[in-house]
Scaffold this active site. Structure first.
Site, PDB file in Angstrom:
ATOM      1  CB  VAL A  15      -0.960  -0.008   1.217  1.00  0.00           C
ATOM      2  CG1 VAL A  15      -1.598   1.351   1.426  1.00  0.00           C
ATOM      3  CG2 VAL A  15      -2.040  -1.049   0.991  1.00  0.00           C
ATOM      4  CB  THR A 124      -7.215  -2.066   6.845  1.00  0.00           C
ATOM      5  OG1 THR A 124      -7.062  -1.883   5.440  1.00  0.00           O
ATOM      6  CG2 THR A 124      -8.626  -2.529   7.167  1.00  0.00           C
ATOM      7  CD  GLU A 152      -5.380   2.651  -1.597  1.00  0.00           C
ATOM      8  OE1 GLU A 152      -5.098   3.838  -1.380  1.00  0.00           O
ATOM      9  OE2 GLU A 152      -5.992   2.292  -2.620  1.00  0.00           O
ATOM     10  CG  LEU A 154      -3.931  -0.681  -3.120  1.00  0.00           C
ATOM     11  CD1 LEU A 154      -3.396  -2.087  -3.067  1.00  0.00           C
ATOM     12  CD2 LEU A 154      -2.799   0.307  -3.259  1.00  0.00           C
ATOM     13  CE  LYS A 155      -9.048  -5.176  -8.670  1.00  0.00           C
ATOM     14  NZ  LYS A 155      -9.494  -3.811  -8.937  1.00  0.00           N
ATOM     15  CE1 TYR A 255     -15.450 -15.905 -13.255  1.00  0.00           C
ATOM     16  CE2 TYR A 255     -15.423 -13.821 -12.074  1.00  0.00           C
ATOM     17  CZ  TYR A 255     -15.504 -14.526 -13.254  1.00  0.00           C
ATOM     18  OH  TYR A 255     -15.641 -13.847 -14.432  1.00  0.00           O
ATOM     19  CB  ALA A 256     -17.335 -21.492  -7.319  1.00  0.00           C
ATOM     20  N   GLY A 261      -7.903 -15.617  -0.136  1.00  0.00           N
ATOM     21  CA  GLY A 261      -6.706 -15.561   0.708  1.00  0.00           C
ATOM     22  C   GLY A 261      -6.183 -14.145   0.707  1.00  0.00           C
ATOM     23  CB  CYS A 264      -7.073  -7.536   2.480  1.00  0.00           C
ATOM     24  SG  CYS A 264      -5.735  -6.354   2.326  1.00  0.00           S
TER      25      CYS A 264
HETATM   26  P1  NAD Z   1       3.088  -4.699   4.146  1.00  0.00           P
HETATM   27  O1  NAD Z   1       3.386  -5.662   5.235  1.00  0.00           O
HETATM   28  O2  NAD Z   1       3.347  -5.079   2.725  1.00  0.00           O
HETATM   29  O3  NAD Z   1       3.896  -3.336   4.414  1.00  0.00           O
HETATM   30  C1  NAD Z   1       3.982  -2.701   5.655  1.00  0.00           C
HETATM   31  C2  NAD Z   1       5.348  -2.030   5.714  1.00  0.00           C
HETATM   32  O4  NAD Z   1       5.403  -1.215   6.882  1.00  0.00           O
HETATM   33  C3  NAD Z   1       6.517  -2.998   5.812  1.00  0.00           C
HETATM   34  O5  NAD Z   1       7.446  -2.725   4.781  1.00  0.00           O
HETATM   35  C4  NAD Z   1       7.112  -2.734   7.196  1.00  0.00           C
HETATM   36  O6  NAD Z   1       8.510  -2.905   7.220  1.00  0.00           O
HETATM   37  C5  NAD Z   1       6.721  -1.298   7.406  1.00  0.00           C
HETATM   38  N1  NAD Z   1       6.677  -0.877   8.814  1.00  0.00           N
HETATM   39  C6  NAD Z   1       6.082  -1.486   9.853  1.00  0.00           C
HETATM   40  N2  NAD Z   1       6.244  -0.762  10.969  1.00  0.00           N
HETATM   41  C7  NAD Z   1       6.957   0.335  10.626  1.00  0.00           C
HETATM   42  C8  NAD Z   1       7.443   1.459  11.341  1.00  0.00           C
HETATM   43  N3  NAD Z   1       7.220   1.603  12.641  1.00  0.00           N
HETATM   44  N4  NAD Z   1       8.132   2.403  10.664  1.00  0.00           N
HETATM   45  C9  NAD Z   1       8.372   2.262   9.343  1.00  0.00           C
HETATM   46  N5  NAD Z   1       7.926   1.227   8.621  1.00  0.00           N
HETATM   47  C10 NAD Z   1       7.243   0.266   9.256  1.00  0.00           C
HETATM   48  O7  NAD Z   1       1.576  -4.284   4.345  1.00  0.00           O
HETATM   49  P2  NAD Z   1       0.529  -3.796   3.232  1.00  0.00           P
HETATM   50  O8  NAD Z   1      -0.005  -4.973   2.502  1.00  0.00           O
HETATM   51  O9  NAD Z   1       1.091  -2.658   2.494  1.00  0.00           O
HETATM   52  O10 NAD Z   1      -0.647  -3.293   4.182  1.00  0.00           O
HETATM   53  C11 NAD Z   1      -0.525  -2.093   4.944  1.00  0.00           C
HETATM   54  C12 NAD Z   1      -1.907  -1.737   5.476  1.00  0.00           C
HETATM   55  O11 NAD Z   1      -2.779  -1.465   4.376  1.00  0.00           O
HETATM   56  C13 NAD Z   1      -2.574  -2.840   6.274  1.00  0.00           C
HETATM   57  O12 NAD Z   1      -3.358  -2.255   7.274  1.00  0.00           O
HETATM   58  C14 NAD Z   1      -3.467  -3.511   5.250  1.00  0.00           C
HETATM   59  O13 NAD Z   1      -4.576  -4.142   5.836  1.00  0.00           O
HETATM   60  C15 NAD Z   1      -3.913  -2.331   4.421  1.00  0.00           C
HETATM   61  N6  NAD Z   1      -4.306  -2.648   3.042  1.00  0.00           N
HETATM   62  C16 NAD Z   1      -3.613  -3.586   2.333  1.00  0.00           C
HETATM   63  C17 NAD Z   1      -3.976  -3.860   1.006  1.00  0.00           C
HETATM   64  C18 NAD Z   1      -3.249  -4.889   0.198  1.00  0.00           C
HETATM   65  O14 NAD Z   1      -3.774  -5.298  -0.836  1.00  0.00           O
HETATM   66  N7  NAD Z   1      -2.073  -5.329   0.598  1.00  0.00           N
HETATM   67  C19 NAD Z   1      -5.053  -3.158   0.434  1.00  0.00           C
HETATM   68  C20 NAD Z   1      -5.711  -2.188   1.173  1.00  0.00           C
HETATM   69  C21 NAD Z   1      -5.331  -1.951   2.486  1.00  0.00           C
END
Ligand code: NAD
Length: 445
Positions: A15, A124, A152, A154-155, A255-256, A261, A264
Site C-alpha cells: 500500500v 486498515t 485504501e 487497491l487490489k 467465482y467459485a 486468501g 486482507c
Molecule cells: P506490508 O506488510 O506489505 O507493508 C507494511 C510495511 O510497513 C513494511 O514494509 C514494514 O517494514 C513497514 N513498517 C512497519 N512498521 C513500521 C514502522 N514503525 N516504521 C516504518 N515502517 C514500518 O503491508 P501492506 O499490505 O502494504 O498493508 C498495509 C496496510 O494497508 C494494512 O493495514 C493492510 O490491511 C492495508 N491494506 C492492504 C492492502 C493490500 O492489498 N495489501 C489493500 C488495502 C489496504
C-alpha cells in the site's frame, strides 16, 4: 499559487509504496519511510522488493527526483503537509487488528513534528482508531495534528491502476483544512468526476471493513452454492452467469474456487467479527464467511482422495502458489493450505508459480511443508512424474494449456481445476479426467 506539496508515507509495503509512487508520479514530492533495511536497500537502488505490475517502472521514473526512501522518519516528515501511515495491521491471536505499528508511528510522528501537519491513516484499522491516533498525537506534540481516515481500496495485482483510477476516495475527517489538503493531493486522480466522499472518521473506518467483508462473503456464498451444484448435477459456471445477469447482483466476485486468501480478506473479516464482539454485536454473517472459506480446500482434497484412490504416495503437480494472479503474495493462500493437507495424507507436491516461488518457499519453510514440495520453474516440468494436476491460482498462462502434453505427462490422467479456468470438454477430449469446483466431473473420452 501554491508550491508543490511534500508528503511522507510511513511503511513502504504494497500500500505505502504504491500510494507514495503514484503521488510522486502526479507531481507531489514524496519521502517513503520504512524500517526494513533489506527493503530500503533495494528501493534505494530503484528496485521494488515485491512483484506488482507497472510499479517498478513507475518507481524508476520518479526516483530519486520526486520519490526517495529512508528509515529516518523525523527528517522525512520535516516540511511535509501530510504524513500517511501505511504500516501493517496484522491479526492478533483473537482476530483483532494489531495497532501497535500504527500507534507507534503516530507517536513517532507527533514527537518529531516541527510544524502542524495532517496525519492520514491509510492502514486498515478498526472503528475508533482515528480517535486513538488523535489522542496519541495530541499527547506528544504541541503542534496541530489533524487525523484523517483514508482507507485504501487497491487490489494487489492491479494496484497502480486502482490507485490512479479509484472508484472512490474515502476521506474521514471533521477538519476542513485537512480535507482541503487531501483534496489537493488526490486532485490528479479525481479529474473525470468527483470520486471523493467525505464522511466522519468512524464511517470511513467502517467502509473499509464492510467492503472487504461483503466481497469475501460473496465468494464464500458462491463456494457454498458450488457445493450444492456438485451434489445435484448443476454447473456453478452457468449458475454464476444466470445470477450475475441480474443487475442488482452483478458479475463481480461470483467465482467459485478454492477460497479467498491474501493479507486482507481473511484478516479483515476476523477483525470485523472482533470489533462486533467488543461492541456486544454478533457478526454472524462475517463469521460464517470466514468458516466457509476453509471448506473448498478440504472438499477438493476429499474429491482427490476419491478420484485418485487415496493420496498416500501420490505426486501432485500444483500450478499457482500466490493467493491470486499477478502478485507474489502468498499470505493465507489456499494453495499453501492445500499443500498442508496433501502432506498430511502422504502426498508430495511439484509446484510452480510465475512470481510467488520465493515467497512461498519462505512460508512453507516456516509452516513445515517445504520438505514435501519440489519447486519447478516451468508448468510442464511440474507435471513430470506427477499423478494429477491441481490449478490453484488463475494465472493467465494456465488458462489454455497444451492438454495433449498434460495427458502424456500425468500418470493418473486427472486435472483438478481449483479456479474453473479450463474447458471441461476440451480436457476430456485430450484424454484427461476433469473436476472443477461446483461443476460436473467430465471423464476422459
Ligand atoms: P506490508 O506488510 O506489505 O507493508 C507494511 C510495511 O510497513 C513494511 O514494509 C514494514 O517494514 C513497514 N513498517 C512497519 N512498521 C513500521 C514502522 N514503525 N516504521 C516504518 N515502517 C514500518 O503491508 P501492506 O499490505 O502494504 O498493508 C498495509 C496496510 O494497508 C494494512 O493495514 C493492510 O490491511 C492495508 N491494506 C492492504 C492492502 C493490500 O492489498 N495489501 C489493500 C488495502 C489496504
Amino acid at each position: 499559487m501554491l508550491r508543490a506539496v511534500k508528503i511522507a508515507v510511513i511503511g513502504s509495503g504494497y500500500v505505502g509504496l504504491v500510494a507514495g509512487t503514484c503521488f510522486a508520479d502526479s507531481g507531489t514530492t514524496v519521502v517513503c519511510v520504512d524500517r526494513d533495511e533489506r527493503k530500503l536497500r533495494a528501493l534505494e537502488k530503484g528496485e521494488v522488493p515485491f512483484y506488482e505490475p507497472r510499479l517498478a517502472d513507475l518507481v524508476k521514473k520518479n526516483w530519486p527526483d520526486r520519490l526517495t526512501f529512508t528509515n529516518d522518519l523525523p527528517t522525512a516528515i520535516r516540511g511535509a503537509k501530510a504524513v500517511f501511515i501505511a504500516v501493517g495491521t496484522p491479526p492478533q491471536e483473537d482476530g483483532s487488528a494489531d495497532l501497535s505499528h500504527v500507534l507507534g508511528v503516530a507517536r513517532e510522528v507527533a514527537e518529531s513534528a516541527e510544524h502542524d501537519l495532517v496525519l492520514v491513516t491509510k492502514s486498515t484499522v478498526p472503528v475508533g482508531t482515528n480517535e486513538r491516533v488523535r489522542q496519541v498525537a495530541q499527547k506528544h506534540t504541541k503542534h496541530k495534528v489533524a487525523v484523517v481516515s483514508n482507507p485504501e481500496f487497491l487490489k494487489e495485482g492491479d494496484a497502480v491502476n486502482d490507485f490512479m483510477k479509484p472508484d472512490r476516495i474515502v476521506v474521514g475527517t471533521e477538519d476542513d483544512d485537512a480535507f482541503e489538503v487531501m483534496s489537493r493531493l488526490y486532485a490528479p486522480f479525481n479529474r473525470q468526476q468527483n470520486r471523493m466522499i467525505r464522511m466522519s472518521p468512524q464511517s470511513a473506518e467502517i467502509v473499509k471493513y464492510a467492503s472487504n467483508a461483503l466481497l469475501a462473503t460473496k465468494i464464500s456464498f458462491m463456494n457454498e452454492i458450488a457445493r450444492i451444484c456438485e451434489v445435484s448435477g448443476g454447473d456453478v459456471e452457468d449458475v454464476r452467469i444466470g445470477m450475475g445477469s441480474d443487475k442488482r447482483i452483478g458479475m463481480h466476485f461470483l467465482y467459485a474456487g478454492l477460497g479467498f486468501g491474501g493479507s486482507c480478506f481473511p484478516k479483515d473479516l476476523r477483525a470485523l467479527v472482533n470489533t462486533g464482539n467488543e461492541f456486544g454485536i454478533s457478526m454472524r454473517v462475517s463469521e460464517a464467511a470466514t468458516h466457509a472459506n476453509l471448506i473448498p480446500v478440504k472438499a477438493m482434497i476429499a474429491n482427490m482422495e476419491k478420484d485418485l484412490g487415496g493420496l498416500d504416495g501420490k505426486v501432485i503437480a500444483l500450478w499457482g502458489l500466490a493467493f491470486k494472479p499477478r502478485t507474489d503474495d502468498v499470505r493465507e493462500a489456499p494453495a499453501l493450505r492445500l499443500i498442508t493437507e496433501l502432506k498430511q495424507r502422504g502426498a508430495t507436491v511439484r509446484a510452480t508459480d510465475p512470481q510467488a516461488m520465493e515467497t512461498a518457499l519462505e512460508k512453507m519453510k516456516a509452516g513445515g511443508t517445504a520438505d514435501v514440495v519440489t519447486l519447478c520453474e516451468k508448468p510442464y516440468q511440474a507435471c513430470e512424474g506427477a499423478d494429477a494436476l491441481v490449478i490453484a491460482t488463475e494465472w493467465n498462462e494456465y488458462r489454455n494449456p497444451d492438454l495433449e502434453q498434460l495427458a502424456a505427462l500425468l500418470r493418473k490422467k486427472w486435472i483438478f481445476d481449483g479456479r474453473n479456468v479450463l474447458t471441461p470438454a476440451a480436457v476430456a477430449e485430450a484424454g484427461l479426467n476433469y473436476r472443477g469446483i461446483g461443476r460436473p466431473v467430465v471423464l476422459a473420452r
